[in-house]
Design a protein around this motif. Structure first.
Motif, PDB file in Angstrom:
ATOM      1  N   VAL A  76      31.235 -37.062  48.954  1.00 40.72           N
ATOM      2  CA  VAL A  76      30.899 -38.183  49.427  1.00 40.72           C
ATOM      3  C   VAL A  76      29.705 -38.173  50.592  1.00 40.72           C
ATOM      4  O   VAL A  76      29.647 -37.235  51.324  1.00 40.72           O
ATOM      5  CB  VAL A  76      31.915 -38.869  50.053  1.00 40.72           C
ATOM      6  N   VAL A  77      28.733 -38.945  50.174  1.00 43.48           N
ATOM      7  CA  VAL A  77      27.573 -39.242  51.309  1.00 43.48           C
ATOM      8  C   VAL A  77      27.689 -40.268  52.342  1.00 43.48           C
ATOM      9  O   VAL A  77      28.479 -41.302  51.737  1.00 43.48           O
ATOM     10  CB  VAL A  77      26.334 -38.844  50.566  1.00 43.48           C
ATOM     11  N   GLU A  78      27.144 -40.353  53.292  1.00 46.05           N
ATOM     12  CA  GLU A  78      27.429 -41.703  54.285  1.00 46.05           C
ATOM     13  C   GLU A  78      26.090 -42.171  54.247  1.00 46.05           C
ATOM     14  O   GLU A  78      25.065 -41.709  54.063  1.00 46.05           O
ATOM     15  CB  GLU A  78      27.801 -41.119  55.712  1.00 46.05           C
ATOM     16  N   ASP A  79      26.023 -43.490  54.859  1.00 41.91           N
ATOM     17  CA  ASP A  79      24.818 -44.518  54.931  1.00 41.91           C
ATOM     18  C   ASP A  79      25.054 -45.218  56.013  1.00 41.91           C
ATOM     19  O   ASP A  79      25.932 -46.254  56.128  1.00 41.91           O
ATOM     20  CB  ASP A  79      24.792 -45.151  53.799  1.00 41.91           C
ATOM     21  N   PHE A  80      24.504 -44.731  57.405  1.00 44.85           N
ATOM     22  CA  PHE A  80      24.776 -45.492  58.499  1.00 44.85           C
ATOM     23  C   PHE A  80      23.515 -44.877  59.386  1.00 44.85           C
ATOM     24  O   PHE A  80      22.624 -43.879  59.170  1.00 44.85           O
ATOM     25  CB  PHE A  80      25.945 -45.231  59.357  1.00 44.85           C
ATOM     26  N   GLY A  81      23.060 -45.726  60.386  1.00 39.68           N
ATOM     27  CA  GLY A  81      22.089 -45.339  61.326  1.00 39.68           C
ATOM     28  C   GLY A  81      22.640 -45.124  62.779  1.00 39.68           C
ATOM     29  O   GLY A  81      22.698 -46.198  63.535  1.00 39.68           O
ATOM     30  N   ALA A  82      22.934 -44.058  63.295  1.00 36.73           N
ATOM     31  CA  ALA A  82      23.455 -43.751  64.597  1.00 36.73           C
ATOM     32  C   ALA A  82      22.223 -43.569  65.729  1.00 36.73           C
ATOM     33  O   ALA A  82      21.260 -43.078  65.415  1.00 36.73           O
ATOM     34  CB  ALA A  82      24.390 -42.515  64.711  1.00 36.73           C
ATOM     35  N   THR A  83      22.604 -44.292  66.977  1.00 39.81           N
ATOM     36  CA  THR A  83      21.972 -44.002  68.121  1.00 39.81           C
ATOM     37  C   THR A  83      22.967 -43.770  69.156  1.00 39.81           C
ATOM     38  O   THR A  83      24.034 -43.784  68.825  1.00 39.81           O
ATOM     39  CB  THR A  83      20.925 -45.171  68.710  1.00 39.81           C
ATOM     40  N   GLU A  84      22.443 -43.131  70.367  1.00 40.31           N
ATOM     41  CA  GLU A  84      23.178 -42.641  71.136  1.00 40.31           C
ATOM     42  C   GLU A  84      24.174 -43.700  71.795  1.00 40.31           C
ATOM     43  O   GLU A  84      25.314 -43.381  72.604  1.00 40.31           O
ATOM     44  CB  GLU A  84      22.527 -41.895  72.297  1.00 40.31           C
ATOM     45  N   ASP A  85      24.174 -45.025  71.458  1.00 39.97           N
ATOM     46  CA  ASP A  85      24.749 -46.059  72.364  1.00 39.97           C
ATOM     47  C   ASP A  85      25.200 -47.053  71.387  1.00 39.97           C
ATOM     48  O   ASP A  85      25.528 -48.194  71.816  1.00 39.97           O
ATOM     49  CB  ASP A  85      24.019 -46.658  73.384  1.00 39.97           C
ATOM     50  N   ASN A  86      25.304 -46.865  70.108  1.00 36.96           N
ATOM     51  CA  ASN A  86      25.762 -47.930  69.243  1.00 36.96           C
ATOM     52  C   ASN A  86      27.156 -47.469  68.533  1.00 36.96           C
ATOM     53  O   ASN A  86      27.677 -46.508  68.908  1.00 36.96           O
ATOM     54  CB  ASN A  86      24.969 -48.280  68.053  1.00 36.96           C
ATOM     55  N   VAL A  87      27.521 -48.200  67.601  1.00 32.73           N
ATOM     56  CA  VAL A  87      28.988 -48.249  67.214  1.00 32.73           C
ATOM     57  C   VAL A  87      29.197 -46.796  66.270  1.00 32.73           C
ATOM     58  O   VAL A  87      30.528 -46.215  66.131  1.00 32.73           O
ATOM     59  CB  VAL A  87      29.334 -49.142  66.258  1.00 32.73           C
ATOM     60  N   TYR A  88      28.000 -46.121  66.099  1.00 32.48           N
ATOM     61  CA  TYR A  88      28.005 -44.912  65.093  1.00 32.48           C
ATOM     62  C   TYR A  88      27.558 -43.906  65.981  1.00 32.48           C
ATOM     63  O   TYR A  88      27.619 -42.610  65.328  1.00 32.48           O
ATOM     64  CB  TYR A  88      27.135 -45.308  64.013  1.00 32.48           C
TER      65      TYR A  88
END
Length: 550
Positions: free
Chosen positions: A460-472
């Motif tokens: 499985v691969v993932e699809d999200f965009g993390a920043t240091e202050d968001n939900v991811y």
């Protein structure tokens, strides 16, 4: 007993029951015959090589590192990157690499060469700001509605999408592109493509029997007769990218490409319906017809399947090239655990469906061209971004990734496991359960592309965009995970890889001997920079190795 343990035992017994009764174990013997000591054998201590469904590597931790980080003992080499010239005509490897499908060079003769073959790679979207930098255009002053006034930029965008056929070969331990090979070619935004099936030539597609190009090519799949299915997902380029003279209805289909035959027409099969296709997972019904499962990658959209009218012919490849031109498209109602046929002639809800006070559908061509509206008309179940779907190689159950839906507060997604009634993909009934839920308990989030190995482990691969202050934030860079689908680690994700900053890792695909795992690194921020510029390049990579290998 903890809920997870209970589900583990239930999942294991259910899987065993399906395997025993489904009649879908067509790949079991092949799976059992796979050579030992391949890439995914063993356990973290190097013991028990050949045992199935155990972690064959020491899992890595989440990281912000700007590289393709792999489990200890594994390494990668870049096979092809955006802009690489692939043939004597000067055609170039496209951008935003996504799906990979590996074809052993001898596969038409029944071979399984794992060190030389053809690869089909999808190219999902263009990166216009990068191209503007290369052309000396200031992105801050650019209006996409005036794209037609920039012919060189439009040319670069159209040549960046679609897909590539490339000849690859393992030499001195590394996978390399065989340059100037006769098979190397591009199918892009300018290629003439044939429409097949009920919508071809219809009013719904503005009378077209051929269309210009393919684009938005996300994931896809492999047919039983060794062709690639490429799925058009992000297709509304007239609005999103400002492409002039754009006809929406010419896109959003599934494209079939024969990598071995340069003369065979590239086709879009309208019988499979038009929506934001993520991928296409092919199997067969008990009576020998072809089934294709498909997800529609958008919030509150649907899960589809197609069943061909004609039967698959395993001994005559040519007889299968019209299988996807006629059949029945279905959509899932999870509440009733049933597939609903999207057939205009037999479904009064489709015949009577109205929009703005007028009947919306006038025939089957309309139903297929506006499959989303048809799904709503018959009461299908809206889902949280149904993306990749794959068929378990041993028990025949069907796994669907629901990536997320922030509108519903579902930020982390889940993977659903479907079991067709009586083990028959032709059945109109099914049961389902949550296989794994994204979030803190499992450690995986926003599942996207799926791929099975021969032992039934789900990659499985993932699809999200993390920043240091968001939900991811806690998940850092997008990763690659292996999840056993049976045994003591049922439903437990083990992280194998982490992508470079800003990227998704996409298109996992194993060679037949499972000693190489192909992956794509899509839209990295600065990893593998384009020569002379500050932006990264999407690339196809080959992963090899193993901690137990000396």
């Amino acid at each position: 007993m903890k809920r997870r343990q209970f589900l583990t035992y239930m999942g294991s017994s259910t899987a065993a029951l399906v395997a025993a009764s489904s009649g879908l174990n067509t790949l079991t013997n092949q799976a059992n015959a796979m050579t030992a000591n391949h890439l995914m054998d063993g356990d973290p201590k190097g013991k028990g090589k050949g045992k199935s469904l155990t972690a064959p590597f020491i899992p890595i931790d989440r990281t912000w590192e700007n590289d393709l980080v792999l489990a200890k003992g594994y390494s990668y080499n870049i096979v092809a990157s955006y802009g690489n010239v692939i043939n004597s005509k000067g055609e170039k490897f496209g951008d935003a690499a996504d799906l990979t499908v590996y074809f052993p060079i001898d596969s038409l003769e029944g071979g399984n060469n794992s060190e030389e073959g053809l690869i089909w790679v999808n190219h999902e979207f263009p990166e216009p700001e990068n191209y503007m930098k290369m052309l000396g255009i200031n992105p801050d002053n650019f209006e996409k509605s005036k794209l037609g006034s920039y012919p060189q930029l439009l040319k670069m965008e159209k040549e960046a999408v679609g897909g590539s056929v490339i000849h690859v070969k393992k030499e001195s331990g590394e996978w390399k592109l065989v340059k100037d090979d006769k098979f190397n070619r591009r199918v892009d935004g300018t290629t003439s493509i044939k429409l097949t099936g009920p919508a071809s030539g219809s009013k719904a597609v503005k009378g077209a029997t051929t269309v210009e190009g393919t684009l938005g090519n996300c994931s896809g799949g492999l047919t039983l007769w060794n062709t690639a299915l490429s799925c058009e997902e992000n297709t509304f380029y007239g609005d999103d990218y400002g492409w002039p003279n754009f006809t929406d209805e010419h896109y959003g289909w599934i494209v079939e490409v024969d990598p071995f035959n340069l003369d065979r027409p590239v086709c879009k099969h309208t019988a499979l319906g038009r929506f934001a296709h993520e991928n296409a997972a092919m199997g067969t019904t008990k009576d020998g017809r072809v089934v294709i499962y498909m997800g529609d990658d958008k919030r509150d959209e649907f899960f589809f399947k197609f069943i061909s009218d004609k039967k698959y012919n395993p001994t005559n490849r040519e007889m299968n090239f019209n299988l996807l031109e006629s059949g029945t498209l279905y959509v899932a109602n999870l509440g009733n655990q049933e597939w609903i046929a999207l057939d205009y002639e037999s479904n009064e809800k489709l015949q009577n469906y109205e929009a703005s006070g007028e009947k919306f559908f006038s025939g089957q061509a309309d139903v297929l061209t506006y499959a989303r509206e048809a799904a709503r008309a018959v009461g299908a179940t809206p889902l949280d971004r149904p993306e990749d779907v794959e068929i378990h190689p041993i028990d025949g159950s069907v796994f669907l990734s629901l990536t997320n839906n922030s509108n519903h507060g579902n930020f982390y997604g889940q993977i659903i496991r479907f079991e067709p009634a009586e083990g028959d993909h032709g059945s109109e009934k099914f049961t389902f359960q949550v296989f794994v839920a994204g979030g803190g308990e499992s450690g995986i989030t926003c599942p996207d592309n799926l791929h099975f190995d021969s032992k039934g482990n789900l990659w499985v691969v993932e699809d999200f965009g993390a920043t240091e202050d968001n939900v991811y934030a806690a998940y850092k860079n997008c990763g690659v995970f292996m999840i056993p689908t049976d045994g003591k680690n049922y439903g437990t994700p083990f992280q194998f890889a982490s992508g470079p900053q800003g990227s998704e890792v996409t298109g996992p695909w194993l060679t037949p001997d499972e000693k190489t795992l192909f992956l794509d690194v899509q839209h990295p921020d600065t990893w593998n920079q384009y020569p002379g510029y500050d932006f990264g390049r999407s690339s196809l990579v080959a992963v090899q190795g193993g901690h137990f290998k000396k």
